[in-house]
Enzyme design. Structure first.
Site, PDB file in Angstrom:
ATOM      1  N   HIS A   1       0.868  -1.186  -0.157  1.00  0.00           N
ATOM      2  CA  HIS A   1       0.002   0.059  -0.016  1.00  0.00           C
ATOM      3  C   HIS A   1       0.882   1.487   0.026  1.00  0.00           C
ATOM      4  O   HIS A   1       0.686   2.057  -0.809  1.00  0.00           O
ATOM      5  CB  HIS A   1      -0.806  -0.023   1.050  1.00  0.00           C
TER       6      HIS A   1
ATOM      7  N   ARG B   1      -2.018  -6.818  -8.355  1.00  0.00           N
ATOM      8  CA  ARG B   1      -0.915  -7.667  -7.833  1.00  0.00           C
ATOM      9  C   ARG B   1      -0.682  -8.808  -9.010  1.00  0.00           C
ATOM     10  O   ARG B   1       0.377  -9.422  -9.048  1.00  0.00           O
ATOM     11  CB  ARG B   1      -0.957  -8.384  -6.388  1.00  0.00           C
TER      12      ARG B   1
ATOM     13  N   LYS C   1     -16.987  -6.754   8.822  1.00  0.00           N
ATOM     14  CA  LYS C   1     -15.771  -7.234   8.612  1.00  0.00           C
ATOM     15  C   LYS C   1     -15.057  -7.757   9.856  1.00  0.00           C
ATOM     16  O   LYS C   1     -13.998  -8.519   9.804  1.00  0.00           O
ATOM     17  CB  LYS C   1     -14.946  -6.456   7.668  1.00  0.00           C
TER      18      LYS C   1
ATOM     19  N   SER D   1      -3.233  -7.683   2.999  1.00  0.00           N
ATOM     20  CA  SER D   1      -3.551  -7.482   4.412  1.00  0.00           C
ATOM     21  C   SER D   1      -3.966  -8.623   5.153  1.00  0.00           C
ATOM     22  O   SER D   1      -3.814  -8.986   6.123  1.00  0.00           O
ATOM     23  CB  SER D   1      -4.616  -6.327   4.508  1.00  0.00           C
TER      24      SER D   1
HETATM   25  O1  PNS Z   1      -8.776  -2.940   0.556  1.00  0.00           O
HETATM   26  P1  PNS Z   1     -10.050  -3.526   0.040  1.00  0.00           P
HETATM   27  O2  PNS Z   1     -10.667  -4.482   1.088  1.00  0.00           O
HETATM   28  O3  PNS Z   1      -9.850  -4.363  -1.301  1.00  0.00           O
HETATM   29  O4  PNS Z   1     -10.932  -2.397  -0.539  1.00  0.00           O
HETATM   30  C1  PNS Z   1     -12.183  -2.594  -1.197  1.00  0.00           C
HETATM   31  C2  PNS Z   1     -12.893  -1.327  -1.330  1.00  0.00           C
HETATM   32  C3  PNS Z   1     -12.820  -0.403  -0.032  1.00  0.00           C
HETATM   33  C4  PNS Z   1     -12.410  -0.500  -2.500  1.00  0.00           C
HETATM   34  C5  PNS Z   1     -14.330  -1.467  -1.976  1.00  0.00           C
HETATM   35  O5  PNS Z   1     -14.895  -2.650  -0.862  1.00  0.00           O
HETATM   36  C6  PNS Z   1     -15.374  -0.455  -1.817  1.00  0.00           C
HETATM   37  O6  PNS Z   1     -15.179   0.272  -2.733  1.00  0.00           O
HETATM   38  N1  PNS Z   1     -16.259  -0.495  -0.820  1.00  0.00           N
HETATM   39  C7  PNS Z   1     -17.261   0.576  -0.665  1.00  0.00           C
HETATM   40  C8  PNS Z   1     -18.807   0.053  -1.019  1.00  0.00           C
HETATM   41  C9  PNS Z   1     -19.022   0.259  -2.713  1.00  0.00           C
HETATM   42  O7  PNS Z   1     -18.767   1.280  -3.006  1.00  0.00           O
HETATM   43  N2  PNS Z   1     -19.180  -1.025  -3.193  1.00  0.00           N
HETATM   44  C10 PNS Z   1     -19.383  -0.841  -4.619  1.00  0.00           C
HETATM   45  C11 PNS Z   1     -18.389  -1.178  -5.679  1.00  0.00           C
HETATM   46  S1  PNS Z   1     -18.911  -1.437  -7.006  1.00  0.00           S
END
Ligand code: PNS
Length: 157
Positions: free
Chosen positions: A17, A90, A41, A128
């Site tokens: 990150h 990745r 979560k 993570s």
């Molecule tokens: O680090 P992560 O857990 O891979 O991040 C995921 C994240 C935060 C980018 C994703 O879960 C997200 O955008 N969540 C917010 C809810 C949302 O907008 N969902 C619709 C996505 S199309």
């Protein structure tokens, strides 16, 4: 001014990150790190801890700020007046997962473009969730997270 949002759970923030943050901070006038408040979560670190750690770790970047967000990412993007979402890749599997999300975000808000950065090869195995599991079973995660996070992990586990 070109503003980008770098969203994630950051539970915990990894060296992968940090690499993406440093690289994208150099590409945009303003970079907002959006830390997802994800009550479903049961995170290892609270939202305050994650935001505070990231704020500390990004102090040296004058154009980077750290904020938490709840709900839809695109709403946070609009709130921050950003036009770009930054995500790291990745592996091809990451791309398979990320592409429909990027397309859904674009559909939800047509000005929300996603820019993918290829993770530096030396960090491509780091996640993570992997860090949490390795640490839980007593493995050495010191090369996978910033020093501040490794110290904090000692407190919580
Ligand atoms: O680090 P992560 O857990 O891979 O991040 C995921 C994240 C935060 C980018 C994703 O879960 C997200 O955008 N969540 C917010 C809810 C949302 O907008 N969902 C619709 C996505 S199309």
């Amino acid at each position: 001014m070109k503003t980008a949002v770098f969203p994630g759970s950051f539970d915990p923030v990894t060296v992968g990150h940090m690499d993406l943050i440093a690289r994208s901070a150099g590409m945009f006038d303003r970079l907002v790190i959006g830390v997802l408040v994800n009550s479903g979560k049961s995170p290892l670190f609270s939202i305050e801890e994650r935001v505070n750690m990231l704020a500390c770790l990004t102090e040296k970047f004058s154009n980077v700020s750290v904020k938490s967000f709840e709900g839809l990412l695109v709403d946070f993007v609009v709130q921050e007046r950003a036009g770009v979402i930054v995500r790291g890749l990745r592996s091809p599997q990451d791309f398979e997962y990320e592409l429909p999300l990027a397309q859904a975000n674009y559909k939800l808000r047509c000005n929300a473009d996603t820019v993918f950065l290829a993770t530096s090869p030396e960090y491509s195995y780091i996640s993570s969730s992997g860090v949490k599991e390795i640490y839980r079973f007593g493995g050495d995660i010191t090369s996978m997270v910033p020093k501040l996070v490794a110290e904090k992990l000692q407190d919580v586990c």
